[in-house]
Design a protein around this motif. Structure first.
Motif, mmCIF file in Angstrom:
data_model
loop_
_atom_site.group_PDB
_atom_site.id
_atom_site.type_symbol
_atom_site.label_atom_id
_atom_site.label_comp_id
_atom_site.label_asym_id
_atom_site.label_seq_id
_atom_site.Cartn_x
_atom_site.Cartn_y
_atom_site.Cartn_z
ATOM 1 N N GLY A 163 0.805 -1.225 0.000
ATOM 2 C CA GLY A 163 0.000 0.000 0.000
ATOM 3 C C GLY A 163 0.832 1.267 0.000
ATOM 4 N N CYS A 164 2.088 1.172 -0.429
ATOM 5 C CA CYS A 164 2.965 2.337 -0.537
ATOM 6 C C CYS A 164 3.844 2.146 -1.769
ATOM 7 C CB CYS A 164 3.814 2.494 0.719
ATOM 8 S SG CYS A 164 5.035 1.179 0.949
ATOM 9 N N PRO A 165 4.507 3.205 -2.248
ATOM 10 C CA PRO A 165 5.404 3.026 -3.403
ATOM 11 C C PRO A 165 6.521 2.036 -3.125
ATOM 12 C CG PRO A 165 4.962 5.352 -3.018
ATOM 13 C CD PRO A 165 4.396 4.615 -1.839
ATOM 14 N N MET A 166 6.835 1.226 -4.139
ATOM 15 C CA MET A 166 7.947 0.278 -4.051
ATOM 16 C C MET A 166 8.907 0.609 -5.187
ATOM 17 S SD MET A 166 5.940 -3.301 -3.219
ATOM 18 C CE MET A 166 7.393 -4.134 -2.566
ATOM 19 N N TYR A 167 10.163 0.873 -4.826
ATOM 20 C CA TYR A 167 11.157 1.273 -5.808
ATOM 21 C C TYR A 167 12.219 0.191 -5.952
ATOM 22 C CZ TYR A 167 9.054 5.849 -4.954
ATOM 23 O OH TYR A 167 8.165 6.885 -4.809
ATOM 24 N N GLU A 168 12.409 -0.269 -7.198
ATOM 25 C CA GLU A 168 13.420 -1.273 -7.476
ATOM 26 C C GLU A 168 14.751 -0.607 -7.775
ATOM 27 O OE1 GLU A 168 14.594 -4.364 -11.059
ATOM 28 O OE2 GLU A 168 12.451 -3.805 -10.808
ATOM 29 N N VAL A 169 15.811 -1.126 -7.171
ATOM 30 C CA VAL A 169 17.168 -0.650 -7.440
ATOM 31 C C VAL A 169 18.090 -1.869 -7.534
ATOM 32 C CG1 VAL A 169 16.917 1.611 -6.327
ATOM 33 C CG2 VAL A 169 17.621 -0.368 -4.966
ATOM 34 N N ASP A 170 19.234 -1.690 -8.202
ATOM 35 C CA ASP A 170 20.200 -2.784 -8.182
ATOM 36 C C ASP A 170 21.095 -2.629 -6.959
ATOM 37 O OD1 ASP A 170 22.191 -0.880 -8.795
ATOM 38 O OD2 ASP A 170 22.125 -1.343 -10.932
ATOM 39 N N ARG A 171 21.948 -3.620 -6.738
ATOM 40 C CA ARG A 171 22.747 -3.640 -5.515
ATOM 41 C C ARG A 171 23.710 -2.452 -5.437
ATOM 42 N NH1 ARG A 171 24.641 -9.083 -2.715
ATOM 43 N NH2 ARG A 171 25.516 -8.220 -0.804
ATOM 44 N N GLU A 172 24.330 -2.125 -6.553
ATOM 45 C CA GLU A 172 25.278 -1.009 -6.565
ATOM 46 C C GLU A 172 24.578 0.313 -6.260
ATOM 47 O OE1 GLU A 172 28.434 1.229 -9.586
ATOM 48 O OE2 GLU A 172 27.520 -0.685 -10.147
ATOM 49 N N THR A 173 23.412 0.516 -6.829
ATOM 50 C CA THR A 173 22.668 1.755 -6.577
ATOM 51 C C THR A 173 22.251 1.858 -5.119
ATOM 52 O OG1 THR A 173 21.829 1.807 -8.852
ATOM 53 C CG2 THR A 173 20.617 3.089 -7.214
ATOM 54 N N LEU A 174 21.738 0.760 -4.569
ATOM 55 C CA LEU A 174 21.303 0.798 -3.172
ATOM 56 C C LEU A 174 22.487 1.067 -2.243
ATOM 57 C CD1 LEU A 174 18.936 0.525 -1.231
ATOM 58 C CD2 LEU A 174 19.392 -1.926 -1.097
ATOM 59 N N ALA A 175 23.630 0.464 -2.533
ATOM 60 C CA ALA A 175 24.814 0.687 -1.704
ATOM 61 C C ALA A 175 25.238 2.146 -1.748
ATOM 62 C CB ALA A 175 25.959 -0.217 -2.159
ATOM 63 N N GLN A 176 25.168 2.762 -2.925
ATOM 64 C CA GLN A 176 25.525 4.179 -3.040
ATOM 65 C C GLN A 176 24.542 5.058 -2.271
ATOM 66 O OE1 GLN A 176 26.756 5.780 -6.938
ATOM 67 N NE2 GLN A 176 26.641 3.667 -7.706
ATOM 68 N N VAL A 177 23.297 4.693 -2.278
ATOM 69 C CA VAL A 177 22.269 5.519 -1.627
ATOM 70 C C VAL A 177 22.368 5.412 -0.110
ATOM 71 C CG1 VAL A 177 19.787 5.842 -1.277
ATOM 72 C CG2 VAL A 177 20.688 5.432 -3.579
ATOM 73 N N VAL A 178 22.358 4.199 0.426
ATOM 74 C CA VAL A 178 22.316 4.049 1.883
ATOM 75 C C VAL A 178 23.691 4.224 2.514
ATOM 76 C CG1 VAL A 178 20.309 2.543 1.736
ATOM 77 C CG2 VAL A 178 22.588 1.532 1.898
ATOM 78 N N GLY A 179 24.756 3.995 1.724
ATOM 79 C CA GLY A 179 26.096 4.217 2.243
ATOM 80 C C GLY A 179 26.838 2.954 2.635
ATOM 81 N N PHE A 180 26.244 1.804 2.414
ATOM 82 C CA PHE A 180 26.909 0.531 2.683
ATOM 83 C C PHE A 180 26.199 -0.555 1.888
ATOM 84 C CE2 PHE A 180 23.765 1.357 5.971
ATOM 85 C CZ PHE A 180 23.016 0.190 6.022
ATOM 86 N N ASP A 181 26.829 -1.708 1.795
ATOM 87 C CA ASP A 181 26.252 -2.818 1.039
ATOM 88 C C ASP A 181 25.172 -3.479 1.887
ATOM 89 O OD1 ASP A 181 25.735 -4.740 -0.820
ATOM 90 O OD2 ASP A 181 27.605 -5.842 -0.549
ATOM 91 N N MET A 182 23.931 -3.289 1.515
ATOM 92 C CA MET A 182 22.808 -3.800 2.308
ATOM 93 C C MET A 182 22.460 -5.212 1.842
ATOM 94 S SD MET A 182 19.142 -2.011 3.089
ATOM 95 C CE MET A 182 19.883 -0.832 4.212
ATOM 96 N N HIS A 183 22.969 -6.202 2.546
ATOM 97 C CA HIS A 183 22.798 -7.590 2.127
ATOM 98 C C HIS A 183 21.342 -8.044 2.187
ATOM 99 C CE1 HIS A 183 27.123 -8.248 1.932
ATOM 100 N NE2 HIS A 183 27.227 -7.600 3.077
ATOM 101 N N ARG A 184 20.559 -7.430 3.085
ATOM 102 C CA ARG A 184 19.154 -7.842 3.188
ATOM 103 C C ARG A 184 18.359 -7.445 1.944
ATOM 104 N NH1 ARG A 184 20.756 -6.057 8.147
ATOM 105 N NH2 ARG A 184 20.444 -7.459 9.926
ATOM 106 N N GLY A 185 18.829 -6.415 1.228
ATOM 107 C CA GLY A 185 18.225 -6.064 -0.044
ATOM 108 C C GLY A 185 16.894 -5.368 0.035
ATOM 109 N N LEU A 186 16.475 -4.940 1.224
ATOM 110 C CA LEU A 186 15.175 -4.301 1.363
ATOM 111 C C LEU A 186 15.231 -3.311 2.521
ATOM 112 C CD1 LEU A 186 12.413 -4.835 -0.150
ATOM 113 C CD2 LEU A 186 11.685 -5.980 1.954
ATOM 114 N N VAL A 187 14.748 -2.108 2.271
ATOM 115 C CA VAL A 187 14.718 -1.078 3.310
ATOM 116 C C VAL A 187 13.464 -0.235 3.114
ATOM 117 C CG1 VAL A 187 16.129 0.503 1.913
ATOM 118 C CG2 VAL A 187 16.031 0.801 4.392
ATOM 119 N N ALA A 188 12.886 0.235 4.204
ATOM 120 C CA ALA A 188 11.671 1.042 4.141
ATOM 121 C C ALA A 188 11.780 2.223 5.087
ATOM 122 C CB ALA A 188 10.449 0.196 4.504
#
Length: 264
Positions: free
Chosen positions: A67-92
């Motif tokens: 019931g909220c927006p879901m945005y798909e990113v690849d691993r490299e993009t997510l790591a650049q955004v959050v600042g570390f390699d997020m192994h869980r692959g999902l953040v809200a």
């Protein structure tokens, strides 16, 4: 919706998580499928869920549409955004909401945990996880207790800080204890945990009471004298010779278990 640009403003809510827990921006952050699902099910309005394609697909298959927006990113993009390699692959990310009052948090409660001076976020998370697993109905925070919605606390608690009623007492280290009169007036038997060998056995301290509030303090100094004087009884967990204390989350878990056992 696929986002390939790390600078896309739609990802700002989860940006630079290694530098900030986002509390200053009024946000709650959840990581991993289970914790994200508990955030979605909580009273906190979710802004977005960001993750790998496989993680988003697994989330929807397991928990349904959020019931909220879901945005798909690849691993490299997510790591650049959050600042570390997020192994869980999902953040809200979700908005914080007005905190519950003490009266609201304890409504219908039979067992309560009270924390004074517990400033370590991992201990806070562990305490909430233990409380949720052992039928504690609410957690109340006295002076010096850390923010349970800090990102690390949310993660360590496995999202239970988002589910368990929680409220904070007003006042500083020498005044917040006056609020315990409200719990006493509601019929709670107030028990402070201490390693003092003159304190009564924990089981004895809770025996025969239908409503109990268990209070723990920071590792090292423990509860203040002001806090313990405001309770009905001081209780101890029996310790082996040569030892004098336990990690606060461990001590609380033992107390929660003993409370469960006393109700059988």
């Amino acid at each position: 919706m696929l986002i390939a640009d790390p600078q896309d403003p739609r990802l700002d809510d989860v940006r630079d998580l290694n530098k900030s827990d986002k509390s200053g921006e009024g946000l709650v952050i959840a990581e991993g499928h289970l914790v994200v699902s508990r955030l979605v099910a909580s009273r906190f309005p979710v802004h977005c869920i960001v993750g790998f394609a496989s993680a988003l697909e697994h989330y929807v298959d397991t928990y349904g549409e959020p019931g909220c927006p879901m945005y798909e990113v690849d691993r490299e993009t997510l790591a650049q955004v959050v600042g570390f390699d997020m192994h869980r692959g999902l953040v809200a990310a979700a908005d914080r909401v007005a905190p519950l009052s003490v009266a609201e948090a304890i409504q219908g409660a039979k067992t309560i945990a009270i924390l004074e001076g517990v400033g370590d976020h991992e201990n806070i998370g562990s305490l909430f996880r233990n409380a949720a697993g052992m039928d504690v109905d609410a957690v109340l925070l006295g002076a010096g207790a850390a923010d349970p919605l800090y990102r690390r606390s949310v993660r360590v608690s496995m999202g239970h800080v988002l589910r368990l009623p929680c409220a904070r007492f007003d006042g500083g280290f020498t005044t917040w204890q006056r609020n315990l009169e409200l719990l006493a007036s509601e019929g709670f038997h107030l028990v402070s945990l201490t390693p003092d060998e003159n304190a009564v056995h924990l089981a004895e301290a809770m025996a025969g009471h239908s409503k109990v509030a268990l209070m723990v303090g920071a590792e090292g100094p423990g509860l203040t004298e002001h806090a313990m004087r405001a309770t009905h009884v001081r209780a101890r967990i029996p310790m082996a010779p040569g030892t004098d204390s336990l990690n606060v989350a461990t001590a609380a878990a033992i107390a929660f278990y003993e409370r469960q056992r006393s109700l059988l």
